[in-house]
Design a protein around this motif. Structure first.
Motif, PDB file in Angstrom:
ATOM      1  N   THR A 166       0.818  -1.225   0.000  1.00 45.03           N
ATOM      2  CA  THR A 166       0.000   0.000   0.000  1.00 45.03           C
ATOM      3  C   THR A 166       0.846   1.268   0.000  1.00 45.03           C
ATOM      4  O   THR A 166       0.307   2.363  -0.218  1.00 45.03           O
ATOM      5  CB  THR A 166      -0.921   0.032   1.244  1.00 45.03           C
ATOM      6  OG1 THR A 166      -0.121   0.116   2.427  1.00 45.03           O
ATOM      7  CG2 THR A 166      -1.780  -1.220   1.307  1.00 45.03           C
ATOM      8  N   LEU A 215      -0.110   5.023  -1.904  1.00 49.53           N
ATOM      9  CA  LEU A 215      -0.317   6.162  -1.014  1.00 49.53           C
ATOM     10  C   LEU A 215       0.640   7.306  -1.353  1.00 49.53           C
ATOM     11  O   LEU A 215       0.250   8.483  -1.292  1.00 49.53           O
ATOM     12  CB  LEU A 215      -0.138   5.734   0.443  1.00 49.53           C
ATOM     13  CG  LEU A 215      -1.293   4.929   1.042  1.00 49.53           C
ATOM     14  CD1 LEU A 215      -0.936   4.437   2.438  1.00 49.53           C
ATOM     15  CD2 LEU A 215      -2.557   5.784   1.099  1.00 49.53           C
ATOM     16  N   ASP A 217      -5.366  14.331   4.433  1.00 46.14           N
ATOM     17  CA  ASP A 217      -5.748  12.933   4.651  1.00 46.14           C
ATOM     18  C   ASP A 217      -4.742  11.981   4.015  1.00 46.14           C
ATOM     19  O   ASP A 217      -4.390  10.949   4.608  1.00 46.14           O
ATOM     20  CB  ASP A 217      -7.146  12.675   4.081  1.00 46.14           C
ATOM     21  CG  ASP A 217      -8.235  13.398   4.852  1.00 46.14           C
ATOM     22  OD1 ASP A 217      -7.959  13.843   5.995  1.00 46.14           O
ATOM     23  OD2 ASP A 217      -9.350  13.534   4.319  1.00 46.14           O
ATOM     24  N   SER A 270      -2.448   9.340   6.018  1.00 45.48           N
ATOM     25  CA  SER A 270      -2.541   7.908   5.713  1.00 45.48           C
ATOM     26  C   SER A 270      -1.172   7.333   5.372  1.00 45.48           C
ATOM     27  O   SER A 270      -0.836   6.212   5.789  1.00 45.48           O
ATOM     28  CB  SER A 270      -3.511   7.680   4.550  1.00 45.48           C
ATOM     29  OG  SER A 270      -4.826   8.063   4.900  1.00 45.48           O
ATOM     30  N   THR A 314       0.802   4.445   7.492  1.00 46.86           N
ATOM     31  CA  THR A 314       1.206   3.192   6.858  1.00 46.86           C
ATOM     32  C   THR A 314       2.704   2.963   6.999  1.00 46.86           C
ATOM     33  O   THR A 314       3.147   1.823   7.222  1.00 46.86           O
ATOM     34  CB  THR A 314       0.805   3.203   5.376  1.00 46.86           C
ATOM     35  OG1 THR A 314      -0.601   3.422   5.270  1.00 46.86           O
ATOM     36  CG2 THR A 314       1.155   1.880   4.711  1.00 46.86           C
TER      37      THR A 314
END
Length: 483
Positions: A400, A404, A441, A445, A449
């Motif tokens: 991920t 991101l 945001d 995030s 992560t």
């Protein structure tokens, strides 16, 4: 020399050998055999290559953070839980001596000297009397059925469990320390992002005020822009609180006052990123490397030895005992005289009627051994599950990161375009505010992560039992045997 005199030494030697064989050959109860259970050849998302011994692998150095390396090196020798666990090794080591002492001869020596006399009209002696005496007592329980040998085996196994407990305390410390450090750096990153967001939203707010004066914006636009500035400012104190708590916890782990590391940790070093390989090994490695599994095996060995100690109490025991008591008495005006008394002989203890207590004790120990075996199996299966979960987390969470990072880039580009369009009057303030939220945001995030992936590697290497011993500790660690 006569034939009888020549053969007597040989007969004594044969008798001594037979006694030794008798004492060492009859041991009650089962011998401990290291437990086994079927395990898969590899982890579901791992390779099929064994890691070997990883207990000295300094996996935290793969974060390439010198400050973290220093904290780990300092903490392993200062953490209070680790020090308590190490101290328990001393007690367990002394208990080995205590457990085996009952099967060895016991010798006690007493000595006394008294001076006595009489006074008064009814006295029967004149002058003083000196009495000197002593006593040496010897006792030896002949451990025919191995009660004390099994007790010593149990104590040795418990010593091994104490070593494993200390190792597990070190592993728990490593996990707590490294993850707390990762958390502290995460909160610092979030604070920096929030401060940058406040700056960006403050600029938008000021631009909106200019637009209001020029008639290109409404009072509602100004209020909305200011509200976003204030809400972002309101997030920072909570993040600072979380950072402070993480720093305090790190200090506590190192055995230091809670605020002693604040100055050092406030110098941000960025979020830790693991730059090493994924080395999970194979499930069979866990039995050797994980201290909780080794402790469970040592607990099982102790329980098996306790069965033999309990069974030995079902059988007769013979104790050889003797004493010698010399004394010397001298009265005034008389010659001294001595008296020596001695005794020697065996005593037999034969358990007959105890209401089933001794047999019940054996059943209790057998049940405890079965419980410890099940605990060992549970420890192995739990270890395999933890590694499987950690491997899955590392691989999935890592996947991920790149999306991101790309999302952060695109949201920043969108913010730049919407801001330029708003300045030209081609778009509304709502577009700018929405773009700013998207940037915040996305950045939050990504930071979360990065934090999670860094902790995933901690979970993986702790799960395989890596890094809790220094090479010299492995070399000096005694071999633990159950007999």
């Amino acid at each position: 020399m006569s034939t009888s005199l020549r053969t007597r030494p040989s007969s004594l030697r044969y008798a001594a050998s037979a006694l030794t064989l008798l004492l060492t050959g009859c041991v009650s109860g089962p011998d401990h055999v290291p437990p086994q259970m079927p395990l898969p050849a590899k982890f579901e998302e791992g390779g099929n290559k064994s890691n070997g011994n990883v207990v000295t692998a300094e996996w935290w150095t793969a974060y390439r953070d010198k400050r973290l390396d220093g904290l780990v090196a300092h903490g392993l020798s200062e953490h209070l839980d680790v020090l308590q666990a190490l101290e328990s090794i001393n007690a367990a080591s002394a208990n080995v001596t205590v457990a085996g002492a009952g099967g060895l001869p016991s010798l006690t020596v007493d000595a006394s000297h008294t001076l006595s006399a009489e006074k008064g009209r009814l006295r029967t002696t004149v002058g003083t009397t000196n009495t000197t005496g002593g006593e040496a007592s010897l006792s030896w329980l002949l451990d025919f059925f191995g009660q004390y040998r099994r007790s010593r085996e149990s104590a040795i196994a418990s010593l091994g469990a104490a070593y494993a407990t200390a190792d597990n305390a070190k592993l728990t410390f490593l996990k707590d320390l490294v993850e707390s450090y990762i958390d502290a750096r995460y909160y610092q990153e979030r604070i920096a992002l929030s401060q940058a967001s406040v700056k960006s939203r403050q600029q938008t707010y000021e631009l909106t005020q200019l637009q209001l004066k020029a008639g290109a914006a409404s009072r509602l636009d100004v209020v909305q822009a200011e509200g976003l500035v204030q809400s972002t400012k309101a997030d920072i104190p909570g993040l600072e609180k979380s950072f402070t708590e993480s720093a305090h916890h790190i200090a506590t782990l190192l055995g230091m006052p809670a605020s002693s590391l604040m100055g050092e940790l406030q110098n941000s070093a960025g979020q830790p990123v693991f730059r090493g390989d994924i080395r999970a090994g194979i499930p069979a490695d866990l039995i050797r490397n994980r201290p909780d599994i080794r402790k469970a095996e040592r607990d099982l060995a102790a329980a098996v030895a306790d069965i033999g100690a309990a069974e030995a109490q079902l059988y007769p025991s013979i104790t050889l005992s003797g004493s010698i008591s010399p004394s010397w008495v001298k009265s005034s005006g008389a010659k001294g005289a001595s008296l020596t008394s001695w005794s020697f002989g065996p005593s037999l203890n034969l358990p007959m009627f105890d209401g089933g207590t001794l047999r019940a004790n054996v059943d209790i120990e057998k049940s405890d051994a079965k419980t410890q075996y099940l605990a060992w199996k549970a420890a192995v299966l739990n270890g395999v599950e933890e590694v499987e979960n950690a491997l899955t987390a590392v691989r999935r969470d890592t996947q991920t990161l790149e999306p991101l990072r790309r999302q952060v880039q695109t949201s920043q580009e969108s913010l730049a375009l919407s801001t330029a369009s708003y300045k030209d009057g081609a778009s509304s303030l709502l577009d700018v505010l929405e773009a700013q939220r998207s940037v915040s945001d996305a950045e939050a995030s990504l930071a979360a992560t990065v934090q999670q992936v860094a902790k995933d590697y901690v979970d993986l290497y702790v799960a395989i039992g890596a890094g809790y011993l220094e090479p010299q500790q492995v070399a000096s660690k005694p071999t633990e045997k159950s007999g």
